[in-house]
Write a protein that holds these residues in place. Structure first.
Motif, PDB file in Angstrom:
ATOM      1  N   UNK A   5      15.113   3.617  -5.570  1.00  0.00           N
ATOM      2  CA  UNK A   5      14.618   3.659  -6.953  1.00  0.00           C
ATOM      3  C   UNK A   5      14.625   5.079  -7.502  1.00  0.00           C
ATOM      4  N   UNK A   6      14.912   5.194  -8.791  1.00  0.00           N
ATOM      5  CA  UNK A   6      14.930   6.511  -9.438  1.00  0.00           C
ATOM      6  C   UNK A   6      13.514   7.071  -9.491  1.00  0.00           C
ATOM      7  N   UNK A  17      13.321   9.272 -14.302  1.00  0.00           N
ATOM      8  CA  UNK A  17      13.912  10.539 -14.745  1.00  0.00           C
ATOM      9  C   UNK A  17      14.723  11.156 -13.619  1.00  0.00           C
ATOM     10  N   UNK A  18      15.752  11.853 -14.005  1.00  0.00           N
ATOM     11  CA  UNK A  18      16.539  12.598 -13.032  1.00  0.00           C
ATOM     12  C   UNK A  18      16.275  14.086 -13.111  1.00  0.00           C
ATOM     13  N   UNK A  24       7.731  23.745  -9.455  1.00  0.00           N
ATOM     14  CA  UNK A  24       7.014  22.958  -8.442  1.00  0.00           C
ATOM     15  C   UNK A  24       7.888  21.867  -7.822  1.00  0.00           C
ATOM     16  N   UNK A  25       9.007  21.554  -8.456  1.00  0.00           N
ATOM     17  CA  UNK A  25       9.923  20.568  -7.905  1.00  0.00           C
ATOM     18  C   UNK A  25       9.565  19.136  -8.198  1.00  0.00           C
ATOM     19  N   UNK A  26       8.500  18.891  -8.898  1.00  0.00           N
ATOM     20  CA  UNK A  26       8.104  17.515  -9.182  1.00  0.00           C
ATOM     21  C   UNK A  26       8.973  16.928 -10.298  1.00  0.00           C
ATOM     22  N   UNK A  27       9.270  15.618 -10.217  1.00  0.00           N
ATOM     23  CA  UNK A  27      10.057  14.976 -11.292  1.00  0.00           C
ATOM     24  C   UNK A  27       9.256  14.928 -12.588  1.00  0.00           C
TER      25      UNK A  27
END
Length: 310
Positions: A5-6, A17-18, A24-27
Protein backbone atom coordinates in the motif's frame (compact mmCIF):
# COMPACT_ATOMS: atom_id res chain seq x y z
CA UNK A 1 2.00 -10.55 -6.26
CA UNK A 2 0.15 -7.47 -4.91
CA UNK A 3 1.87 -4.11 -4.57
CA UNK A 4 2.45 -2.74 -1.03
CA UNK A 5 0.00 0.00 0.00
CA UNK A 6 1.10 3.55 -0.74
CA UNK A 7 2.25 5.52 2.31
CA UNK A 8 -0.17 8.08 3.66
CA UNK A 9 0.38 11.57 5.02
CA UNK A 10 1.20 11.55 8.74
CA UNK A 11 -1.24 14.41 9.29
CA UNK A 12 -3.94 13.13 6.90
CA UNK A 13 -4.06 9.30 7.01
CA UNK A 14 -6.73 9.22 4.32
CA UNK A 15 -4.39 10.80 1.74
CA UNK A 16 -1.91 8.49 -0.06
CA UNK A 17 1.29 10.29 -1.04
CA UNK A 18 4.62 9.61 -2.64
CA UNK A 19 6.23 12.67 -1.08
CA UNK A 20 8.17 12.93 2.17
CA UNK A 21 9.83 15.56 4.36
CA UNK A 22 13.54 15.81 3.59
CA UNK A 23 14.28 16.63 7.23
CA UNK A 24 12.40 13.94 9.19
CA UNK A 25 11.65 11.54 6.33
CA UNK A 26 7.99 11.13 7.19
CA UNK A 27 5.46 10.92 4.31
CA UNK A 28 3.41 14.06 3.80
CA UNK A 29 0.90 15.35 1.32
CA UNK A 30 1.54 18.51 -0.75
CA UNK A 31 -0.66 20.54 1.61
CA UNK A 32 1.61 19.68 4.57
CA UNK A 33 4.93 20.44 2.86
CA UNK A 34 6.78 23.73 2.59
CA UNK A 35 9.67 24.58 0.24
CA UNK A 36 13.07 24.55 1.95
CA UNK A 37 16.62 25.43 0.96
CA UNK A 38 17.16 21.73 0.29
CA UNK A 39 14.05 19.76 -0.62
CA UNK A 40 10.86 20.32 1.33
CA UNK A 41 9.94 20.27 5.01
CA UNK A 42 6.71 19.25 6.67
CA UNK A 43 4.85 21.84 8.72
CA UNK A 44 5.91 20.17 11.98
CA UNK A 45 9.61 20.49 11.10
CA UNK A 46 9.07 24.09 9.99
CA UNK A 47 7.48 24.91 13.35
CA UNK A 48 10.27 23.17 15.25
CA UNK A 49 12.92 24.97 13.23
CA UNK A 50 11.40 28.34 14.01
CA UNK A 51 11.38 27.60 17.74
CA UNK A 52 15.06 26.66 17.63
CA UNK A 53 16.15 29.90 15.96
CA UNK A 54 17.76 32.28 18.45
CA UNK A 55 16.08 35.63 18.79
CA UNK A 56 18.17 38.58 17.68
CA UNK A 57 18.86 40.87 20.64
CA UNK A 58 20.24 44.37 21.02
CA UNK A 59 23.35 45.19 23.04
CA UNK A 60 21.02 45.92 25.95
CA UNK A 61 19.53 42.43 25.89
CA UNK A 62 16.19 43.47 24.40
CA UNK A 63 14.61 41.44 21.61
CA UNK A 64 15.28 43.29 18.37
CA UNK A 65 12.12 44.92 17.08
CA UNK A 66 10.09 44.12 20.21
CA UNK A 67 10.06 47.76 21.34
CA UNK A 68 9.50 49.28 17.90
CA UNK A 69 6.81 51.47 19.44
CA UNK A 70 8.22 53.16 22.60
CA UNK A 71 5.15 52.65 24.75
CA UNK A 72 6.96 53.32 28.03
CA UNK A 73 8.26 56.68 26.80
CA UNK A 74 4.79 57.69 25.67
CA UNK A 75 3.26 56.46 28.94
CA UNK A 76 5.73 58.47 31.02
CA UNK A 77 4.98 61.59 28.99
CA UNK A 78 1.25 60.98 29.41
CA UNK A 79 1.55 60.59 33.20
CA UNK A 80 3.61 63.77 33.52
CA UNK A 81 1.14 65.73 31.41
CA UNK A 82 -1.83 64.33 33.34
CA UNK A 83 -0.32 65.27 36.70
CA UNK A 84 0.43 68.75 35.40
CA UNK A 85 -3.14 69.21 34.18
CA UNK A 86 -4.48 68.18 37.59
CA UNK A 87 -2.21 70.64 39.40
CA UNK A 88 -3.06 73.42 36.94
CA UNK A 89 -6.78 72.78 37.38
CA UNK A 90 -6.47 72.78 41.16
CA UNK A 91 -4.41 75.98 41.15
CA UNK A 92 -6.50 77.66 38.47
CA UNK A 93 -3.32 78.67 36.62
CA UNK A 94 -1.21 77.10 33.89
CA UNK A 95 1.99 78.89 34.91
CA UNK A 96 1.59 79.04 38.70
CA UNK A 97 0.22 75.54 39.08
CA UNK A 98 2.30 75.00 42.21
CA UNK A 99 0.31 77.64 44.10
CA UNK A 100 -2.93 76.32 45.53
CA UNK A 101 -2.66 72.75 44.24
CA UNK A 102 -3.26 70.06 46.86
CA UNK A 103 -1.56 67.43 44.69
CA UNK A 104 1.52 69.60 44.30
CA UNK A 105 1.74 70.15 48.05
CA UNK A 106 1.38 66.42 48.62
CA UNK A 107 4.05 65.30 46.13
CA UNK A 108 6.72 68.02 46.03
CA UNK A 109 10.09 66.96 47.45
CA UNK A 110 11.01 68.66 50.73
CA UNK A 111 13.78 66.76 52.60
CA UNK A 112 12.41 67.80 55.98
CA UNK A 113 9.01 66.30 55.18
CA UNK A 114 10.55 63.12 53.78
CA UNK A 115 12.50 62.77 57.02
CA UNK A 116 9.18 63.07 58.83
CA UNK A 117 7.92 59.95 57.02
CA UNK A 118 6.45 61.24 53.75
CA UNK A 119 8.49 58.90 51.56
CA UNK A 120 6.17 59.08 48.54
CA UNK A 121 7.57 62.51 47.75
CA UNK A 122 10.81 60.89 46.55
CA UNK A 123 9.00 59.49 43.47
CA UNK A 124 5.94 61.73 43.23
CA UNK A 125 8.03 64.89 42.91
CA UNK A 126 9.51 63.53 39.67
CA UNK A 127 6.10 63.86 37.98
CA UNK A 128 5.46 67.47 39.03
CA UNK A 129 6.46 70.57 37.07
CA UNK A 130 6.63 74.29 37.81
CA UNK A 131 4.55 75.67 34.96
CA UNK A 132 3.96 74.73 31.34
CA UNK A 133 7.43 75.69 30.08
CA UNK A 134 9.15 73.45 32.64
CA UNK A 135 6.89 70.60 31.54
CA UNK A 136 7.42 71.16 27.81
CA UNK A 137 11.22 71.28 28.08
CA UNK A 138 11.40 68.05 30.08
CA UNK A 139 8.87 66.18 27.96
CA UNK A 140 10.57 67.19 24.72
CA UNK A 141 13.89 65.88 26.07
CA UNK A 142 12.23 62.68 27.26
CA UNK A 143 10.63 62.18 23.83
CA UNK A 144 13.91 62.72 21.96
CA UNK A 145 16.16 60.44 24.02
CA UNK A 146 13.57 58.01 25.34
CA UNK A 147 12.41 56.55 22.03
CA UNK A 148 15.79 55.23 20.88
CA UNK A 149 16.99 54.22 24.33
CA UNK A 150 13.84 52.19 24.95
CA UNK A 151 14.43 50.26 21.73
CA UNK A 152 17.98 49.37 22.81
CA UNK A 153 17.30 48.50 26.45
CA UNK A 154 13.80 47.10 26.10
CA UNK A 155 10.70 48.42 27.81
CA UNK A 156 11.26 46.99 31.29
CA UNK A 157 14.95 47.88 31.52
CA UNK A 158 14.26 51.35 30.17
CA UNK A 159 11.53 51.92 32.77
CA UNK A 160 13.91 50.74 35.50
CA UNK A 161 16.69 53.09 34.34
CA UNK A 162 14.21 55.98 34.30
CA UNK A 163 12.94 55.29 37.82
CA UNK A 164 16.43 54.69 39.19
CA UNK A 165 17.55 58.01 37.69
CA UNK A 166 14.57 59.72 39.30
CA UNK A 167 15.43 58.09 42.62
CA UNK A 168 19.08 59.12 42.25
CA UNK A 169 18.06 62.74 41.78
CA UNK A 170 15.89 62.61 44.88
CA UNK A 171 18.71 60.98 46.84
CA UNK A 172 21.11 63.79 45.90
CA UNK A 173 18.55 66.41 46.91
CA UNK A 174 18.02 64.66 50.23
CA UNK A 175 21.75 64.50 50.93
CA UNK A 176 23.01 67.82 49.59
CA UNK A 177 20.15 70.31 49.28
CA UNK A 178 18.60 72.58 51.89
CA UNK A 179 16.15 70.66 54.05
CA UNK A 180 13.26 73.07 53.45
CA UNK A 181 13.68 73.72 49.73
CA UNK A 182 10.78 72.43 47.62
CA UNK A 183 12.04 70.54 44.54
CA UNK A 184 10.05 69.04 41.67
CA UNK A 185 10.46 67.99 38.06
CA UNK A 186 11.46 65.12 35.76
CA UNK A 187 14.85 66.61 34.92
CA UNK A 188 16.72 64.26 37.26
CA UNK A 189 15.30 61.27 35.40
CA UNK A 190 15.94 62.92 32.02
CA UNK A 191 19.55 63.63 32.97
CA UNK A 192 19.85 59.96 33.86
CA UNK A 193 18.65 59.08 30.36
CA UNK A 194 21.27 61.46 28.95
CA UNK A 195 23.93 59.47 30.79
CA UNK A 196 22.42 56.16 29.68
CA UNK A 197 22.38 57.25 26.02
CA UNK A 198 26.05 58.27 26.30
CA UNK A 199 26.99 54.86 27.71
CA UNK A 200 24.96 53.17 24.95
CA UNK A 201 26.79 55.11 22.24
CA UNK A 202 30.14 54.07 23.71
CA UNK A 203 28.98 50.44 23.84
CA UNK A 204 27.95 50.65 20.18
CA UNK A 205 31.34 52.20 19.37
CA UNK A 206 29.77 55.40 18.16
CA UNK A 207 30.87 58.89 19.04
CA UNK A 208 29.35 60.12 22.34
CA UNK A 209 30.42 63.70 21.62
CA UNK A 210 26.93 65.04 20.77
CA UNK A 211 25.49 63.73 24.04
CA UNK A 212 28.48 64.96 26.04
CA UNK A 213 27.92 68.43 24.60
CA UNK A 214 24.22 68.28 25.54
CA UNK A 215 25.10 67.17 29.08
CA UNK A 216 27.78 69.84 29.41
CA UNK A 217 25.48 72.63 28.25
CA UNK A 218 22.71 71.53 30.60
CA UNK A 219 25.04 71.20 33.57
CA UNK A 220 26.41 74.68 32.80
CA UNK A 221 22.86 76.04 32.80
CA UNK A 222 22.20 74.30 36.11
CA UNK A 223 25.25 76.01 37.59
CA UNK A 224 24.53 79.40 36.07
CA UNK A 225 20.81 79.98 36.61
CA UNK A 226 19.52 80.51 40.15
CA UNK A 227 16.59 78.46 41.41
CA UNK A 228 17.48 75.25 39.51
CA UNK A 229 18.09 72.04 41.46
CA UNK A 230 21.71 71.32 40.57
CA UNK A 231 21.91 68.32 42.89
CA UNK A 232 18.74 66.80 41.48
CA UNK A 233 20.24 66.98 38.00
CA UNK A 234 23.66 65.61 38.94
CA UNK A 235 22.19 62.85 41.09
CA UNK A 236 19.95 61.68 38.27
CA UNK A 237 22.85 61.83 35.80
CA UNK A 238 25.05 59.71 38.06
CA UNK A 239 22.35 57.12 38.76
CA UNK A 240 21.32 56.75 35.11
CA UNK A 241 24.92 56.45 33.95
CA UNK A 242 25.70 53.77 36.53
CA UNK A 243 22.52 51.88 35.68
CA UNK A 244 23.41 51.82 31.99
CA UNK A 245 26.95 50.73 32.77
CA UNK A 246 25.51 47.87 34.79
CA UNK A 247 23.43 46.66 31.86
CA UNK A 248 25.87 47.23 29.01
CA UNK A 249 29.39 46.85 30.42
CA UNK A 250 29.41 45.03 33.78
CA UNK A 251 28.44 41.62 32.24
CA UNK A 252 31.42 41.91 29.89
CA UNK A 253 33.73 43.00 32.71
CA UNK A 254 32.64 39.97 34.73
CA UNK A 255 33.13 37.67 31.71
CA UNK A 256 29.53 36.49 31.43
CA UNK A 257 29.62 33.34 29.32
CA UNK A 258 26.04 33.22 28.08
CA UNK A 259 23.41 35.82 27.14
CA UNK A 260 21.28 34.60 30.06
CA UNK A 261 24.14 35.18 32.50
CA UNK A 262 24.71 38.64 31.03
CA UNK A 263 21.05 39.54 31.55
CA UNK A 264 21.13 38.30 35.16
CA UNK A 265 24.23 40.37 35.88
CA UNK A 266 22.57 43.39 34.29
CA UNK A 267 19.50 43.05 36.51
CA UNK A 268 21.71 42.59 39.57
CA UNK A 269 23.59 45.77 38.63
CA UNK A 270 20.34 47.71 38.37
CA UNK A 271 19.37 46.43 41.79
CA UNK A 272 22.73 47.48 43.22
CA UNK A 273 22.34 51.06 41.93
CA UNK A 274 18.80 51.26 43.31
CA UNK A 275 19.98 49.98 46.71
CA UNK A 276 22.80 52.54 46.71
CA UNK A 277 20.28 55.33 46.07
CA UNK A 278 18.07 54.08 48.88
CA UNK A 279 21.08 53.88 51.19
CA UNK A 280 21.90 57.53 50.47
CA UNK A 281 18.28 58.49 51.17
CA UNK A 282 18.22 56.60 54.46
CA UNK A 283 21.53 58.13 55.54
CA UNK A 284 20.36 61.63 54.60
CA UNK A 285 17.08 61.08 56.45
CA UNK A 286 18.91 60.08 59.62
CA UNK A 287 21.14 63.17 59.35
CA UNK A 288 18.14 65.47 58.88
CA UNK A 289 16.41 63.94 61.89
CA UNK A 290 19.56 64.25 63.97
CA UNK A 291 19.72 67.98 63.22
CA UNK A 292 16.18 68.54 64.51
CA UNK A 293 16.04 68.79 68.34
CA UNK A 294 12.25 68.42 68.50
CA UNK A 295 9.37 67.47 66.20
CA UNK A 296 9.85 68.74 62.62
CA UNK A 297 8.34 72.18 62.11
CA UNK A 298 5.25 72.53 59.97
CA UNK A 299 6.35 73.29 56.41
CA UNK A 300 4.09 74.47 53.59
CA UNK A 301 5.78 72.38 50.93
CA UNK A 302 5.66 74.46 47.74
CA UNK A 303 6.20 77.82 49.42
CA UNK A 304 8.56 77.01 52.28
CA UNK A 305 11.46 78.44 50.29
CA UNK A 306 11.70 79.57 46.69
CA UNK A 307 10.83 76.41 44.68
CA UNK A 308 13.53 74.67 42.67
CA UNK A 309 12.63 72.98 39.38
CA UNK A 310 14.67 70.03 38.27
Amino acid sequence: MSNPPAPTCVRHPDRPTGLACTRCGRPACPECLRPAAVGQHCVDCVRQGRSEVRQVRTVGGATAGAAAVPYVTYALIAVNVLVYLVTAAQAGSAMDNYRGSALFREFVLVPLLVADGEWWRLIGSGFLHYGAIHLLVNMFALYVVGRDLERVLGRVRFACVYLISLLGGSAAVMALSDTVVATAGASGAVYGLFGAVTVTLIRLRQSPTPMLVVIGVNVLISFSLPGISLWGHLGGLAAGTLAALGILFVPEWLSARTPEAARRIGWASLGAVAVACLAVIVGATLMVRADIPGPPPQVSAPTAVAPQPR
